[in-house]
Scaffold this motif. Sequence first.
Motif, PDB file in Angstrom:
ATOM      1  N   GLY A  11       0.827  -1.201   0.000  1.00 10.78           N
ATOM      2  CA  GLY A  11       0.000   0.000   0.000  1.00 10.78           C
ATOM      3  C   GLY A  11       0.860   1.249   0.000  1.00 10.78           C
ATOM      4  O   GLY A  11       2.058   1.199  -0.263  1.00 10.78           O
ATOM      5  N   ILE A  12       0.221   2.378   0.328  1.00 14.02           N
ATOM      6  CA  ILE A  12       0.887   3.683   0.361  1.00 14.02           C
ATOM      7  C   ILE A  12       1.283   3.991   1.804  1.00 14.02           C
ATOM      8  O   ILE A  12       0.457   3.872   2.718  1.00 14.02           O
ATOM      9  CB  ILE A  12      -0.042   4.795  -0.167  1.00 14.02           C
ATOM     10  CG1 ILE A  12      -0.511   4.482  -1.580  1.00 14.02           C
ATOM     11  CG2 ILE A  12       0.635   6.165  -0.099  1.00 14.02           C
ATOM     12  CD1 ILE A  12       0.585   4.461  -2.613  1.00 14.02           C
ATOM     13  N   LEU A  13       2.520   4.391   2.016  1.00 13.73           N
ATOM     14  CA  LEU A  13       3.013   4.731   3.345  1.00 13.73           C
ATOM     15  C   LEU A  13       2.762   6.207   3.616  1.00 13.73           C
ATOM     16  O   LEU A  13       3.220   7.074   2.867  1.00 13.73           O
ATOM     17  CB  LEU A  13       4.509   4.419   3.442  1.00 13.73           C
ATOM     18  CG  LEU A  13       5.129   4.611   4.819  1.00 13.73           C
ATOM     19  CD1 LEU A  13       4.503   3.661   5.836  1.00 13.73           C
ATOM     20  CD2 LEU A  13       6.631   4.407   4.739  1.00 13.73           C
ATOM     21  N   PRO A  20       3.829   5.737  11.508  1.00 22.86           N
ATOM     22  CA  PRO A  20       3.490   5.770  10.091  1.00 22.86           C
ATOM     23  C   PRO A  20       2.295   4.842   9.847  1.00 22.86           C
ATOM     24  O   PRO A  20       2.060   3.897  10.601  1.00 22.86           O
ATOM     25  CB  PRO A  20       4.750   5.262   9.396  1.00 22.86           C
ATOM     26  CG  PRO A  20       5.531   4.553  10.440  1.00 22.86           C
ATOM     27  CD  PRO A  20       5.141   5.123  11.756  1.00 22.86           C
ATOM     28  N   VAL A  21       1.548   5.136   8.801  1.00 20.65           N
ATOM     29  CA  VAL A  21       0.334   4.382   8.473  1.00 20.65           C
ATOM     30  C   VAL A  21       0.477   3.801   7.074  1.00 20.65           C
ATOM     31  O   VAL A  21       0.913   4.488   6.150  1.00 20.65           O
ATOM     32  CB  VAL A  21      -0.908   5.305   8.536  1.00 20.65           C
ATOM     33  CG1 VAL A  21      -2.145   4.608   8.010  1.00 20.65           C
ATOM     34  CG2 VAL A  21      -1.133   5.787   9.962  1.00 20.65           C
ATOM     35  N   LEU A  22       0.090   2.539   6.927  1.00 18.22           N
ATOM     36  CA  LEU A  22       0.042   1.902   5.625  1.00 18.22           C
ATOM     37  C   LEU A  22      -1.411   1.850   5.181  1.00 18.22           C
ATOM     38  O   LEU A  22      -2.241   1.230   5.839  1.00 18.22           O
ATOM     39  CB  LEU A  22       0.604   0.479   5.687  1.00 18.22           C
ATOM     40  CG  LEU A  22       0.584  -0.263   4.356  1.00 18.22           C
ATOM     41  CD1 LEU A  22       1.607   0.350   3.389  1.00 18.22           C
ATOM     42  CD2 LEU A  22       0.842  -1.742   4.556  1.00 18.22           C
ATOM     43  N   LEU A  32       2.038   1.277  11.833  1.00 22.16           N
ATOM     44  CA  LEU A  32       3.260   0.486  11.741  1.00 22.16           C
ATOM     45  C   LEU A  32       4.215   0.829  12.870  1.00 22.16           C
ATOM     46  O   LEU A  32       4.567   1.998  13.056  1.00 22.16           O
ATOM     47  CB  LEU A  32       3.952   0.724  10.399  1.00 22.16           C
ATOM     48  CG  LEU A  32       3.123   0.451   9.150  1.00 22.16           C
ATOM     49  CD1 LEU A  32       3.946   0.774   7.913  1.00 22.16           C
ATOM     50  CD2 LEU A  32       2.602  -0.977   9.125  1.00 22.16           C
ATOM     51  N   ASP A  33       4.615  -0.182  13.616  1.00 24.88           N
ATOM     52  CA  ASP A  33       5.655  -0.021  14.620  1.00 24.88           C
ATOM     53  C   ASP A  33       6.953  -0.418  13.927  1.00 24.88           C
ATOM     54  O   ASP A  33       7.273  -1.600  13.810  1.00 24.88           O
ATOM     55  CB  ASP A  33       5.370  -0.912  15.819  1.00 24.88           C
ATOM     56  CG  ASP A  33       6.322  -0.650  16.976  1.00 24.88           C
ATOM     57  OD1 ASP A  33       7.209   0.220  16.836  1.00 24.88           O
ATOM     58  OD2 ASP A  33       6.177  -1.308  18.011  1.00 24.88           O
ATOM     59  N   GLY A  43       4.812   8.481   1.306  1.00 26.18           N
ATOM     60  CA  GLY A  43       4.123   8.884   0.089  1.00 26.18           C
ATOM     61  C   GLY A  43       4.307   7.912  -1.067  1.00 26.18           C
ATOM     62  O   GLY A  43       3.733   8.115  -2.130  1.00 26.18           O
ATOM     63  N   ARG A  44       5.081   6.879  -0.855  1.00 22.18           N
ATOM     64  CA  ARG A  44       5.362   5.905  -1.918  1.00 22.18           C
ATOM     65  C   ARG A  44       4.631   4.593  -1.657  1.00 22.18           C
ATOM     66  O   ARG A  44       4.215   4.295  -0.549  1.00 22.18           O
ATOM     67  CB  ARG A  44       6.861   5.631  -1.993  1.00 22.18           C
ATOM     68  CG  ARG A  44       7.651   6.870  -2.386  1.00 22.18           C
ATOM     69  CD  ARG A  44       9.122   6.610  -2.473  1.00 22.18           C
ATOM     70  NE  ARG A  44       9.422   5.570  -3.451  1.00 22.18           N
ATOM     71  CZ  ARG A  44      10.615   5.010  -3.560  1.00 22.18           C
ATOM     72  NH1 ARG A  44      11.606   5.362  -2.763  1.00 22.18           N
ATOM     73  NH2 ARG A  44      10.827   4.076  -4.465  1.00 22.18           N
ATOM     74  N   ARG A  45       4.535   3.804  -2.693  1.00 20.09           N
ATOM     75  CA  ARG A  45       3.964   2.468  -2.584  1.00 20.09           C
ATOM     76  C   ARG A  45       5.037   1.538  -2.025  1.00 20.09           C
ATOM     77  O   ARG A  45       6.163   1.500  -2.539  1.00 20.09           O
ATOM     78  CB  ARG A  45       3.498   2.010  -3.960  1.00 20.09           C
ATOM     79  CG  ARG A  45       2.674   0.766  -3.947  1.00 20.09           C
ATOM     80  CD  ARG A  45       1.896   0.657  -5.265  1.00 20.09           C
ATOM     81  NE  ARG A  45       1.188  -0.586  -5.310  1.00 20.09           N
ATOM     82  CZ  ARG A  45       0.057  -0.834  -4.667  1.00 20.09           C
ATOM     83  NH1 ARG A  45      -0.485   0.110  -3.933  1.00 20.09           N
ATOM     84  NH2 ARG A  45      -0.534  -2.004  -4.746  1.00 20.09           N
TER      85      ARG A  45
END
Length: 66
Positions: A11-13, A20-22, A32-33, A43-45
Amino acid sequence: MPRGSQHDLTGILLGDGPYPVLRVDDGGEWRLDVSGRYHHLLGRRVRVSGTRSEFDMLDVKRIEPA
């Protein structure tokens, strides 16, 4: 999904909040830990492998560009 289950997700980070969220393709989101360097991937996949530790959190073992 039980805690401790293994997941391989793509997915997108995103960099919102303390974790941070995926954002995965089906619209779900995982916190995400993650330790180490990941800011260059915001911002990338990405592809993430990890273990579920809470309802919506993964303990990341590997994160890499998808």
